[in-house]
Design an enzyme around this catalytic site. Structure first.
Site, PDB file in Angstrom:
ATOM      1  N   TYR A  11       0.781  -1.232   0.000  1.00 49.00           N
ATOM      2  CA  TYR A  11       0.000   0.000   0.000  1.00 49.00           C
ATOM      3  C   TYR A  11       0.815   1.284   0.000  1.00 49.00           C
ATOM      4  O   TYR A  11       0.270   2.359  -0.238  1.00 49.00           O
ATOM      5  CB  TYR A  11      -0.984  -0.022   1.172  1.00 49.00           C
ATOM      6  CG  TYR A  11      -2.011  -1.114   0.979  1.00 49.00           C
ATOM      7  CD1 TYR A  11      -3.065  -0.932   0.102  1.00 49.00           C
ATOM      8  CD2 TYR A  11      -1.890  -2.349   1.624  1.00 49.00           C
ATOM      9  CE1 TYR A  11      -3.991  -1.937  -0.111  1.00 49.00           C
ATOM     10  CE2 TYR A  11      -2.812  -3.360   1.415  1.00 49.00           C
ATOM     11  CZ  TYR A  11      -3.859  -3.146   0.544  1.00 49.00           C
ATOM     12  OH  TYR A  11      -4.770  -4.149   0.320  1.00 49.00           O
ATOM     13  N   PHE A  28     -10.913  -3.800  10.329  1.00 49.34           N
ATOM     14  CA  PHE A  28     -12.051  -3.583   9.427  1.00 49.34           C
ATOM     15  C   PHE A  28     -11.648  -3.945   8.016  1.00 49.34           C
ATOM     16  O   PHE A  28     -10.498  -4.168   7.723  1.00 49.34           O
ATOM     17  CB  PHE A  28     -12.563  -2.144   9.512  1.00 49.34           C
ATOM     18  CG  PHE A  28     -11.520  -1.086   9.253  1.00 49.34           C
ATOM     19  CD1 PHE A  28     -11.265  -0.648   7.954  1.00 49.34           C
ATOM     20  CD2 PHE A  28     -10.783  -0.534  10.292  1.00 49.34           C
ATOM     21  CE1 PHE A  28     -10.301   0.326   7.704  1.00 49.34           C
ATOM     22  CE2 PHE A  28      -9.824   0.445  10.056  1.00 49.34           C
ATOM     23  CZ  PHE A  28      -9.586   0.875   8.764  1.00 49.34           C
TER      24      PHE A  28
END
EC number: 2.3.1.-
Length: 418
Positions: free
Chosen positions: A128, A418
């Site tokens: 990322y 999450f």
């Protein structure tokens, strides 16, 4: 096999959700097909326009989902965040730029909506950074050797006049959201929770297909009767060959808004009869747990890793949203290969507030937008990044100035996955 140019990346329709969920499970190495009840539970997370899929013909081969979130900045300011989740690319379609296309589409939409940052929990470290994300918080897990901890085995109640009660899932759903709001508004790095979060974690909705086993829930009330802490934990009912108890209590989550509540809950967990080990779950790296024990060495670190990754979408709003203990100014040159928020910015900050505006002045400090994200919540050191060669001082001592402004006395922490 379709040519790469024929793979379509777009928001999915509700009718395409079952195929999207199949691709999601495939990417996460889970059984592709799920029971209808589980599929319907997962539909609760579907928001039109926020679930992306890559389609090779009519078959979904990559997934991506985002949703609205609030992130707490240093000092308690709340910023709008684009929370990224459910990112997968099927093994047959890797190295085709599908994640890059989905990420670009989502981040552009988030910028257009006015989100200040994007967030995610990275399964793999090396993916990322290329999209401007940086590790902004970390987490630590401890295993406590209860007999070694040195707590009085006769402990029966908090010494401060408070009390601990065991409650059920309905109590957690009733009392937990307000308690979490108090915690997350005071904890840099914490994120908002939806009503679904509480329903998932108390067994109302079967969201992962595994048989639900009710955990134990411990609730701490102060001497004034105020709810200040709560924990969810499970025990494994394990015994040794000599008929000695070898049980482990594994904490799913523990919330405490006062040091007294935190102390009482950990002491309770370490006092349960037959429990020899307490596993802490995801905690802040500077959590109080070891030092709440007479012998801190009884708490052994089992995991220490990066956790919440942040991608800044608006440099000025992000830097103005947080507070600053020190006084100073610095000109930052932010390199953003994604083209969303790069440029040169003058930050003027102090205890009374901050301003951040574009400038044509010469830069003092040059850094990638991902490294700014790592510094923004105060967990990383500019001097350390300079030693690693990841940032560059254009004015001698600029890294120390950045640290004096951005470092915090307590480390940021995100309790959530999450």
């Amino acid at each position: 096999m379709s040519r790469r140019t024929e793979i379509d990346v777009r928001p999915i329709t509700e009718a395409e959700f079952p195929d999207w969920n199949r691709a999601l499970n495939t990417g996460f190495l889970r059984p592709p097909a799920v029971a209808e009840e589980q599929l319907e539970a997962r539909r609760n997370e579907f928001v039109p326009g926020r679930s992306l899929g890559a389609f090779d013909g009519d078959r979904c081969v990559a997934t991506f989902r985002s949703f609205d979130q609030e992130l707490t900045a240093v000092g308690g300011g709340l910023v709008r965040a684009d929370a990224v989740s459910n990112v997968t690319v099927t093994a047959t379609h890797r190295r085709r730029g599908l994640l890059t296309r989905m990420m670009a589409q989502d981040l552009a939409a988030a910028k257009e909506r006015g989100d200040v940052v994007a967030t995610l929990i990275a399964a793999e470290y090396r993916i990322y950074g290329r999209y401007g994300f940086g590790p902004a918080t970390s987490m630590t897990e401890w295993a406590v050797d209860v007999p070694r901890a040195g707590l009085d085995p006769r402990w029966a109640a908090p010494e401060d006049g408070g009390r601990i009660d065991l409650v059920d899932g309905a109590d957690v759903r009733r009392l937990g959201p307000e308690l979490h709001e108090r915690l997350r508004r005071a904890q840099p790095g914490a994120v908002s929770r939806t009503e679904l979060w509480w329903r998932y974690r108390t067994g109302v909705i079967d969201w992962n297909g595994s048989p639900w086993t009710e955990p134990c829930y411990a609730l701490y009330r102060s001497a004034d009767g105020e709810v200040e802490g709560m924990a969810s934990y499970r025990t494994d009912d394990r015994w040794g060959d000599a008929k000695q108890p070898l049980n482990t209590a594994t904490v799913d989550w523990l919330l405490a808004v006062t040091p007294a509540a935190e102390r009482a809950l950990w002491h309770y967990l370490c006092s349960i009869d037959w429990v020899q080990t307490v596993k802490s779950g995801w905690r802040s790296p500077d959590d109080l747990l070891p030092h709440l024990l007479p012998d801190p060495r009884a708490a052994r670190i089992t995991t220490q890793a990066d956790w919440l990754w942040v991608r800044i979408l608006d440099v000025a709003r992000a830097l103005e949203a947080r507070t600053y203990e020190g006084q100073g100014s610095v000109v930052l040159e932010v390199v953003d290969r994604g083209g969303l928020t790069g440029g040169r910015w003058r930050l003027e900050a102090g205890p009374d507030g901050a301003s951040c505006a574009p400038t044509t002045e010469s830069a003092h400090f040059v850094l990638d937008v991902g490294d700014l994200a790592a510094l923004w919540l105060g967990d990383e050191s500019a001097v350390r990044l300079a030693a690693l060669g990841r940032v560059r001082e254009e004015r001698a001592g600029a890294a120390r100035v950045v640290d004096a402004l951005l470092r915090t006395s307590r480390r940021p922490w995100c309790p959530d996955m999450f």
